[in-house]
Motif scaffolding. Structure first.
Motif, PDB file in Angstrom:
ATOM      1  N   PRO A   1      13.889   0.334  -7.441  1.00  0.00           N
ATOM      2  CA  PRO A   1      13.371  -0.856  -6.756  1.00  0.00           C
ATOM      3  C   PRO A   1      14.130  -2.124  -7.115  1.00  0.00           C
ATOM      4  CG  PRO A   1      12.019  -0.394  -8.651  1.00  0.00           C
ATOM      5  CD  PRO A   1      13.063   0.676  -8.612  1.00  0.00           C
ATOM      6  N   PHE A   2      14.826  -2.072  -8.268  1.00  0.00           N
ATOM      7  CA  PHE A   2      15.430  -3.280  -8.818  1.00  0.00           C
ATOM      8  C   PHE A   2      16.457  -2.849  -9.868  1.00  0.00           C
ATOM      9  CE2 PHE A   2      15.503  -7.129 -11.511  1.00  0.00           C
ATOM     10  CZ  PHE A   2      15.586  -8.122 -10.539  1.00  0.00           C
ATOM     11  N   MET A   3      17.499  -3.627  -9.997  1.00  0.00           N
ATOM     12  CA  MET A   3      18.531  -3.293 -10.962  1.00  0.00           C
ATOM     13  C   MET A   3      17.929  -3.131 -12.365  1.00  0.00           C
ATOM     14  SD  MET A   3      22.036  -5.413 -11.807  1.00  0.00           S
ATOM     15  CE  MET A   3      22.428  -5.473 -10.059  1.00  0.00           C
ATOM     16  N   GLY A   4      18.242  -2.010 -13.005  1.00  0.00           N
ATOM     17  CA  GLY A   4      17.723  -1.761 -14.344  1.00  0.00           C
ATOM     18  C   GLY A   4      16.472  -0.917 -14.382  1.00  0.00           C
ATOM     19  N   ILE A   5      15.961  -0.524 -13.193  1.00  0.00           N
ATOM     20  CA  ILE A   5      14.789   0.364 -13.123  1.00  0.00           C
ATOM     21  C   ILE A   5      15.152   1.551 -12.239  1.00  0.00           C
ATOM     22  CG2 ILE A   5      12.380   0.619 -12.428  1.00  0.00           C
ATOM     23  CD1 ILE A   5      12.004  -2.342 -12.854  1.00  0.00           C
ATOM     24  N   ARG A   6      15.004   2.752 -12.787  1.00  0.00           N
ATOM     25  CA  ARG A   6      15.288   3.978 -12.049  1.00  0.00           C
ATOM     26  C   ARG A   6      14.048   4.864 -12.081  1.00  0.00           C
ATOM     27  NH1 ARG A   6      18.912   1.770 -14.653  1.00  0.00           N
ATOM     28  NH2 ARG A   6      18.264   2.664 -16.651  1.00  0.00           N
ATOM     29  N   VAL A   7      13.711   5.438 -10.935  1.00  0.00           N
ATOM     30  CA  VAL A   7      12.452   6.171 -10.801  1.00  0.00           C
ATOM     31  C   VAL A   7      12.709   7.557 -10.199  1.00  0.00           C
ATOM     32  CG1 VAL A   7      10.101   6.146  -9.880  1.00  0.00           C
ATOM     33  CG2 VAL A   7      11.277   3.972 -10.360  1.00  0.00           C
ATOM     34  N   ARG A   8      12.070   8.539 -10.785  1.00  0.00           N
ATOM     35  CA  ARG A   8      11.973   9.868 -10.164  1.00  0.00           C
ATOM     36  C   ARG A   8      10.521  10.058  -9.760  1.00  0.00           C
ATOM     37  NH1 ARG A   8      10.201  15.048 -11.018  1.00  0.00           N
ATOM     38  NH2 ARG A   8      11.562  16.771 -10.263  1.00  0.00           N
ATOM     39  N   THR A   9      10.281  10.323  -8.479  1.00  0.00           N
ATOM     40  CA  THR A   9       8.915  10.469  -7.971  1.00  0.00           C
ATOM     41  C   THR A   9       8.731  11.850  -7.373  1.00  0.00           C
ATOM     42  OG1 THR A   9       8.594   8.114  -7.510  1.00  0.00           O
ATOM     43  CG2 THR A   9       7.268   9.662  -6.237  1.00  0.00           C
ATOM     44  N   GLU A  10       7.613  12.458  -7.719  1.00  0.00           N
ATOM     45  CA  GLU A  10       7.229  13.748  -7.149  1.00  0.00           C
ATOM     46  C   GLU A  10       5.893  13.564  -6.452  1.00  0.00           C
ATOM     47  OE1 GLU A  10       6.266  18.287  -8.747  1.00  0.00           O
ATOM     48  OE2 GLU A  10       7.573  16.950  -9.918  1.00  0.00           O
ATOM     49  N   ILE A  11       5.841  13.928  -5.167  1.00  0.00           N
ATOM     50  CA  ILE A  11       4.623  13.816  -4.360  1.00  0.00           C
ATOM     51  C   ILE A  11       4.109  15.229  -4.080  1.00  0.00           C
ATOM     52  CG2 ILE A  11       3.594  13.015  -2.194  1.00  0.00           C
ATOM     53  CD1 ILE A  11       4.536  10.720  -3.894  1.00  0.00           C
ATOM     54  N   ILE A  12       2.849  15.471  -4.426  1.00  0.00           N
ATOM     55  CA  ILE A  12       2.258  16.795  -4.274  1.00  0.00           C
ATOM     56  C   ILE A  12       0.964  16.670  -3.473  1.00  0.00           C
ATOM     57  CG2 ILE A  12       1.449  18.860  -5.479  1.00  0.00           C
ATOM     58  CD1 ILE A  12       2.876  17.668  -8.008  1.00  0.00           C
TER      59      ILE A  12
ATOM     60  N   ASP B   1       0.836  -1.195   0.000  1.00  0.00           N
ATOM     61  CA  ASP B   1       0.000   0.000   0.000  1.00  0.00           C
ATOM     62  C   ASP B   1       0.877   1.255   0.000  1.00  0.00           C
ATOM     63  OD1 ASP B   1       0.953  -0.555   2.569  1.00  0.00           O
ATOM     64  OD2 ASP B   1      -0.726   0.433   3.553  1.00  0.00           O
ATOM     65  N   SER B   2       0.319   2.346  -0.539  1.00  0.00           N
ATOM     66  CA  SER B   2       0.977   3.660  -0.512  1.00  0.00           C
ATOM     67  C   SER B   2       2.382   3.650  -1.096  1.00  0.00           C
ATOM     68  CB  SER B   2       1.017   4.213   0.921  1.00  0.00           C
ATOM     69  OG  SER B   2      -0.278   4.488   1.376  1.00  0.00           O
ATOM     70  N   VAL B   3       2.555   2.905  -2.173  1.00  0.00           N
ATOM     71  CA  VAL B   3       3.876   2.835  -2.793  1.00  0.00           C
ATOM     72  C   VAL B   3       3.719   2.391  -4.237  1.00  0.00           C
ATOM     73  CG1 VAL B   3       4.374   0.412  -2.227  1.00  0.00           C
ATOM     74  CG2 VAL B   3       6.258   2.083  -2.307  1.00  0.00           C
ATOM     75  N   LEU B   4       4.703   2.704  -5.047  1.00  0.00           N
ATOM     76  CA  LEU B   4       4.769   2.198  -6.417  1.00  0.00           C
ATOM     77  C   LEU B   4       5.574   0.905  -6.390  1.00  0.00           C
ATOM     78  CD1 LEU B   4       4.224   2.772  -9.483  1.00  0.00           C
ATOM     79  CD2 LEU B   4       6.490   3.854  -9.523  1.00  0.00           C
ATOM     80  N   SER B   5       4.914  -0.203  -6.701  1.00  0.00           N
ATOM     81  CA  SER B   5       5.589  -1.497  -6.669  1.00  0.00           C
ATOM     82  C   SER B   5       5.690  -2.058  -8.080  1.00  0.00           C
ATOM     83  CB  SER B   5       4.832  -2.479  -5.759  1.00  0.00           C
ATOM     84  OG  SER B   5       3.494  -2.636  -6.181  1.00  0.00           O
ATOM     85  N   PHE B   6       6.680  -2.907  -8.286  1.00  0.00           N
ATOM     86  CA  PHE B   6       6.942  -3.483  -9.602  1.00  0.00           C
ATOM     87  C   PHE B   6       6.877  -4.999  -9.519  1.00  0.00           C
ATOM     88  CE2 PHE B   6       8.724   0.694  -9.684  1.00  0.00           C
ATOM     89  CZ  PHE B   6       8.607   1.130 -10.997  1.00  0.00           C
ATOM     90  N   GLU B   7       6.147  -5.586 -10.473  1.00  0.00           N
ATOM     91  CA  GLU B   7       6.068  -7.040 -10.559  1.00  0.00           C
ATOM     92  C   GLU B   7       7.059  -7.516 -11.616  1.00  0.00           C
ATOM     93  OE1 GLU B   7       2.901 -10.677 -11.434  1.00  0.00           O
ATOM     94  OE2 GLU B   7       2.181  -8.607 -11.255  1.00  0.00           O
ATOM     95  N   ILE B   8       8.056  -8.274 -11.165  1.00  0.00           N
ATOM     96  CA  ILE B   8       9.109  -8.777 -12.050  1.00  0.00           C
ATOM     97  C   ILE B   8       9.290 -10.261 -11.764  1.00  0.00           C
ATOM     98  CG2 ILE B   8      11.537  -8.555 -12.723  1.00  0.00           C
ATOM     99  CD1 ILE B   8      11.406  -5.687 -11.532  1.00  0.00           C
ATOM    100  N   ASP B   9       9.075 -11.080 -12.792  1.00  0.00           N
ATOM    101  CA  ASP B   9       9.236 -12.521 -12.641  1.00  0.00           C
ATOM    102  C   ASP B   9       8.415 -13.060 -11.465  1.00  0.00           C
ATOM    103  OD1 ASP B   9      10.197 -15.043 -13.326  1.00  0.00           O
ATOM    104  OD2 ASP B   9      11.959 -14.867 -12.024  1.00  0.00           O
ATOM    105  N   GLY B  10       7.193 -12.536 -11.312  1.00  0.00           N
ATOM    106  CA  GLY B  10       6.294 -13.037 -10.272  1.00  0.00           C
ATOM    107  C   GLY B  10       6.564 -12.504  -8.882  1.00  0.00           C
ATOM    108  N   HIS B  11       7.567 -11.640  -8.718  1.00  0.00           N
ATOM    109  CA  HIS B  11       7.897 -11.089  -7.410  1.00  0.00           C
ATOM    110  C   HIS B  11       7.602  -9.587  -7.389  1.00  0.00           C
ATOM    111  CE1 HIS B  11       9.894 -14.932  -7.102  1.00  0.00           C
ATOM    112  NE2 HIS B  11      10.168 -14.712  -5.827  1.00  0.00           N
ATOM    113  N   ILE B  12       7.339  -9.081  -6.186  1.00  0.00           N
ATOM    114  CA  ILE B  12       6.979  -7.675  -6.001  1.00  0.00           C
ATOM    115  C   ILE B  12       8.159  -6.926  -5.390  1.00  0.00           C
ATOM    116  CG2 ILE B  12       5.367  -6.073  -4.922  1.00  0.00           C
ATOM    117  CD1 ILE B  12       4.094  -7.929  -6.995  1.00  0.00           C
TER     118      ILE B  12
END
Length: 545
Positions: free
Chosen positions: A451-462, A418-429
């Protein structure tokens, strides 16, 4: 429970809380074994913890009153526990021993009760007690709020005219100053977090120090008082109008210790808020918690938050640990004629709807229905304690919705992200663990994380009038699925909604395992499912609560 107005009213609540413990003290009263679960330290140390922690409340009460039955229990326990010849001797300490933590409540009690206990001891028993406490000067404490344990024990030794570690105490006091980051805020250790250890540890102990060392160390004591005055004006944002507080960070099983800071303020004679406002916070907070199912069938506090829950606990939570909550009774150090007891409990004053606290690394929002939402930059120090990611790295923490902890990362319903951006990769969160960088600007939070090697995220919370907006720029080396989730809500309640503003999003409500949320046993998570393609993806989600 009727309204809490007088000192006797408050004392009645304290004794209702500790009465169920009586049958669990050991033969010579030195140990208190409240359950079959374990912490990472020896069980005998957990029993010392069980014995010690009720003193956070009882020691406050005994400052101005007597209770012969409880005094007998603790006189016997203190003498047998510190006697090397006793079968219940607490044992010699080692570096970073849990028993060093539990010395603080004993020191606190000795400071407030004067010679109430030691006058009833033989000379040998007094020597045993102070000799056992003095072990804290031969065994190091962790470089965090633990250094205040070293300080408080030495203050107690000094006040008892015993040999104390003046040089070491000065070093510990210097370390505490290194943790101060300005405008009333500390962090818990030089690379620590700004969480509840700031009000119920760093400031609480500083205020105790200010009470007892004002004559011999007046400048430092005044600094502690000034810092607490500033902090108290900010900390009010963590509380909801109904009495609860934002569940955020570790050691949440200490529950109503959350409001102990304001109790310590009145103990030390400072008013960052008017007396009636502080009394209102304390009284509503106690009522809020005592109305929750937080006790076992014998009336003993359980490990958990708003219900018994071992899954959310840290490895240092033993069955007696929750009695740290009794710090809220620091106000009992006031005599029955103090103005605090005459004050009418007042509601929370009007606050800004959104306020940034850059020293602490978070923004707090007051919602239309009077709840508090905390938006943190995220975890920077890495994984140190259990569930650090869930306790520090979500996008938002709410006094109304709480947050959820992960059972496993093998699927969504066990991960409960909850309250987060999660990524499903190979069946894992995979979720946000630590941030690479982050800052607060114009009541917005901007962070960079992976969250995982090969994924980079910039997040802005407003923050917005109805909730908050999340803008994510995702650079991915491969195709995957992302879930931008709102707060976990009680099943079928529909109290939180999420929608995609930008990006290929599909709105879903996902069921999760029971007992993953700290506030409710059965929850589901509104979420937007996004298809993430290799390359740069821009998505935007609105969360309304």
């Amino acid at each position: 429970m009727e309204n809490i107005m007088s000192r006797q009213d408050m004392a009645d609540v304290l004794f209702d809380l500790i009465e169920p413990l009586k049958k669990y003290y050991s033969k010579t009263k030195a140990w208190l074994n409240l359950g079959a679960t374990s912490a990472h330290y020896p069980d005998t140390s957990a029993w010392v913890e069980g014995f010690s922690r009720p003193l956070w409340g009882l020691g406050s009460y005994l400052a101005h009153s007597g209770n012969e039955e409880w005094e007998r229990i603790y006189l016997q326990g203190l003498t047998s526990g510190t006697d090397p010849e006793s079968e219940e001797y607490w044992g010699d300490c080692v570096p970073y021993d849990q028993k060093l933590v539990e010395m603080a409540a004993i020191a606190y009690t000795l400071l407030w009760t004067g010679k109430k206990f030691t006058n009833r001891m033989t000379e040998q028993q007094k020597n045993n007690l102070f000799s056992w406490l003095s072990q804290i000067n031969r065994n190091p404490c962790h470089n965090c709020n633990w250094r205040f344990f070293h300080i408080l024990v030495n203050v107690a030794l000094k006040k008892a005219d015993r040999e104390y570690d003046k040089k070491g105490m000065e070093e510990s006091l210097g370390f505490i100053d290194e943790c101060y980051v300005g405008n009333g805020w500390y962090i818990d250790g030089t690379d620590g977090q700004a969480d509840y250890y700031i009000p119920f540890a760093m400031h609480f102990y500083g205020l105790v120090y200010a009470v007892f060392m004002k004559d011999s160390d007046p400048e430092r004591c005044q600094r502690y008082l000034d810092r607490a005055e500033k902090f108290g004006k900010d900390f009010i944002y963590w509380f909801s109008e109904e009495g609860g507080a934002v569940p955020y960070g570790r050691s949440l099983t200490y529950r109503f210790a959350q409001a102990s800071f304001y109790s310590a303020c009145v103990m030390a004679g400072i008013e960052p808020l008017p007396l009636g406002v502080m009394k209102g916070i304390i009284v509503r907070h106690l009522k809020y918690w005592l109305g929750k199912p937080i006790f076992d069938h014998d009336g003993v506090l359980t490990i958990g938050y708003e219900y018994p829950n071992l899954s959310m606990a840290e490895s240092y939570n033993a069955p007696g640990s929750p009695y740290w909550a009794l710090k809220i009774f620091a106000c009992l150090t006031l005599s029955e004629n103090h103005d605090f007891w005459k004050a009418e409990p007042l509601p929370l004053p009007e606050t800004e709807k959104v306020k940034s606290f850059p020293e602490a690394g978070h923004i707090v929002q007051r919602t239309k229905d009077g709840h508090a939402v905390l938006f943190p930059l995220g975890l920077q120090a890495g994984h140190v304690h259990t569930h650090m990611e869930e306790k520090y790295s979500k996008f938002a923490y709410s006094s109304k919705f709480g947050f959820s902890i992960m059972r496993s990362c093998c699927n969504f319903w066990e991960a409960a992200p909850d309250s987060v951006l999660s990524f499903e990769i190979d069946g894992h969160i995979f979720v946000r663990r630590t941030i690479d960088s982050g800052y607060i600007e114009d009541n917005k939070l901007i962070t960079h994380w992976s969250p995982f090697m090969g994924i980079r995220v910039r997040t802005e919370i407003i923050p917005t009038d109805n909730g908050h907006i999340r803008k994510h720029t995702i650079q991915s080396d491969y195709d995957c699925i992302a879930y931008d989730s709102g707060f976990a809500v009680e099943q079928n309640s529909g109290l939180c909604t999420v929608k995609a503003v930008q990006g290929r999003g599909e709105a879903l409500v996902l069921g999760v395992d029971p007992n993953t949320n700290l506030l409710r046993t059965k929850t589901e998570i509104p979420t937007v499912k996004y298809i993430i393609q290799k390359g740069i993806n821009e998505i935007e989600t609105e969360v309304c609560n």
